[in-house]
Every structure is written in structure tokens, then in C-alpha cells.
Design an enzyme around this catalytic site. Structure first.
Site: not given
Ligand code: UDP
Length: 314
Positions: A10, A150, A154
């Protein structure tokens, strides 16, 4: 050392792999290539100390220790799509990466006695009611919104890290990363810096979501990598903010990009996405104290370098 970087193909992962190879380590890059790109690591593949394994950390049939039987000393976990466009495109996969995937990584770390670093995020602060954000701030997140896969993912990943630390005395690190930009960002990543630069270079309209008064603090990727490395090398087992405290409105960013690209683009306003945080700025006093880390590349300089990458590549 033998170091595993998950999400190594990434944007941030590829810079980290390069940095670790330059330090003389053996690097294993694991990626499912959902948002990671082969071209980001193409040059690294010439190095005999670099190995790439296509694998999804959520895969429960083929565990990580089957893929890497020889073990590792350190793990940097970057395996999760990070742009709202990507992480919302399959919200359940995003949650899986941050639950199932995290447990797989923590189990692998335990098996190897490896230190494991989680790339957490400023998103765990949600739409913050405290400004700037210190690590002690517990956040303001909508558990039901489109960003929750997300943000909450997280957050639970941090909880899992802390529980493995408490229960098994696992050596952990938690970096709360604020907005990061630089070369290797994909043109179609959907994030603000890559969108604005790509639009400006093509003289297309610059799309500001909302009125552009929301703020972000942008950290150049090389500064971030230094911070991650210093955190890994420290003995600090608790969350630490890594970001550049320079705070800019999105409108200011758009104007800077137009000026630096000498573009004819006009600015247009589009709908603000739901739950878009209104402001964000890290308090990095802990990172300065514990890691002697402080970003050195300001937005103007970082944008120039990123624009030059986009000009070459796109
Ligand atoms: N944004 C924008 N235009 C774009 C892309 C993003 O105005 O083309 C805004 C977005 O609404 C947000 C900010 O820029 O307020 C940063 O968005 P990004 O997706 O880069 O990161 P995040 O929201 O996760 O901080």
C-alpha cells in the site's frame, strides 16, 4: 531482523518496506492487493532481502504461520483500506480486517514472541470535541454511521492489542496516524490530497466537499515512517499520536495545490459526506517526549514532492 509488514504494497506500507530494507533488515511484505499495488513494490523486489506474499489477514483457512513458517521478529500491521471510498465499499470486510485479521496477527506475534505495531488512526477520535487531540481523549464516534466500520474497527483493534498485552505480556505498539500524503498515493485513492493534485494537473474542477472550512493536519509520508520506526524501537506499549500539527482548512489546501501546480482549475463545492469530522489536529507532545520525533517536512514542501510524483506517474 526479520520484519513482517502487512499491507506492505500500500501507500504507507511500500515506503516502510523500502525504509526497513535500507536499514538492512529482511522484509516480508504481505498484501491481499485490494488497495495495495504491485507497482509500489516493483523496485524493491530486486532486493534478495525482500519477499512478497499474497495473503489476506482475515483468511482463517490459511493462517499466517502457514504462509511464513520461519517466523519473524517484528510485525507492522498496515493491512486495512484507509480511504473512506475504499473502506466503505465493503464495510464488513473492513470490520473483519480489524477484528478477525487483528486476532490472526496477534496470535502470530504471540507464537513468534514478536513485537507487533498496530497502525491505528486519528479516526478513533471521530468528530472530536477536544482540540487538538491528545491520546487521553476518548473520542466522539457514531457507531451506526458509514465511517463506523473503520473508526470502530480501529478502536476494537486497539482494545485487542491492549488485551493481548495484558493477558500474554505481548510487546505491542499503537500508532494513531493522522492524515498522511506523499508519493505512491493512488490517483484514484479518493482522498483529498490525491484528488486535488490529480484534478489540478488535469485542469479539472477541484471538488471541495462542503464549504471547505473543515480542517485536517497533513503529514508527509517520510516523516511518518521515521515516527513508526522510532515507535517500534521504543519500549512504549500505549497509543501515541503521529501526525504533523500544521492545521489547514480544505479550502486552503485546494488553493495551495492550484498555486503549486499553476493550474486553471476552478473550485466547486459538493455535498459533505455524512459524519465528516469538522476538524483534526494532533497534539504530538507525547511523541516528542517519548520518541524524540517531530515532523520536518511542511505542507508546501511535501506537496511539491507529491505533485512531482504525480506528474511523473499519471
Ligand atoms: N475532501 C474534499 N474533496 C475531495 C476529497 C475529500 O473536500 O475530493 C474532504 C473530505 O470531505 C474531508 C477531507 O477532505 O473533509 C479529508 O478527506 P480524506 O478522505 O482525505 O480523509 P479523512 O476524511 O479520512 O480525514
Amino acid at each position: 531482523m526479520k520484519i513482517l509488514v502487512t499491507g506492505g504494497a500500500g501507500f504507507i506500507g511500500s515506503h516502510l518496506c523500502k525504509f526497513l530494507l535500507e536499514k538492512g533488515h529482511k522484509v516480508i511484505c504481505l498484501d491481499n492487493f485490494f488497495t495495495g499495488k504491485k507497482e509500489n513494490i516493483q523496485q524493491l523486489e530486486r532486493d534478495s532481502n525482500f519477499k512478497v506474499i499474497a495473503h489476506d489477514i482475515t483468511d482463517t483457512k490459511n493462517s499466517i504461520d502457514i504462509k511464513i513458517p520461519e517466523g519473524v521478529d517484528q510485525i507492522y500491521n498496515l493491512a486495512c483500506p484507509a480511504s473512506p471510498v475504499h473502506y466503505q465499499s465493503d464495510a464488513i470486510e473492513t470490520i473483519k480486517a480489524n477484528t478477525l485479521g487483528i486476532i490472526n496477527i496477534l496470535e502470530f506475534a504471540k507464537l513468534n514472541g514478536a513485537t507487533v505495531l498496530q497502525t491505528s488512526t486519528s479516526e478513533i477520535y471521530g468528530d472530536p470535541l477536544e482540540h487538538p487531540q491528545k491520546e487521553s481523549y476518548r473520542g466522539n464516534v457514531n457507531t451506526l454511521g458509514p465511517r463506523a466500520c473503520y473508526d470502530e474497527g480501529k478502536r476494537v483493534a486497539e482494545t485487542l492489542f491492549m488485551d493481548y498485552h495484558r493477558k500474554f505480556d505481548l510487546s505491542i505498539r499503537i500508532a494513531r496516524i493522522f492524515n498522511t500524503y506523499g508519493p505512491n498515493m493512488d490517483k484514484n485513492d479518493g482522498r483529498v490530497v490525491s484528488n486535488f493534485i490529480a484534478q489540478a494537473l488535469e485542469n479539472k474542477s477541484i471538488t471541495i466537499y462542503g464549504d471547505g472550512s473543515q480542517t485536517r493536519s497533513f503529514c508527509y509520508v517520510n516523516d511518518l515512517i521515521e515516527g513508526l520506526y522510532k515507535l517500534m524501537s521504543s519500549g512504549y506499549n500505549y497509543p501515541i499520536n503521529l501526525g504533523n500539527p500544521g492545521e489547514f482548512t480544505i479550502l486552503e489546501l485546494a488553493k495551495k495545490v492550484i498555486r503549486l501546480t499553476d493550474s486553471d482549475s476552478e473550485i466547486i463545492n459538493q455535498n459533505l459526506p455524512q459524519d465528516d469530522p469538522t476538524r483534526r489536529k494532533p497534539d504530538i507532545s507525547l511523541a516528542i517526549k517519548k520518541l524524540s520525533w517531530n515532523p520536518t517536512i511542511n505542507l508546501e514542501e511535501g506537496l511539491k514532492r507529491t505533485i512531482s510524483y504525480f506528474k511523473d506517474r499519471h
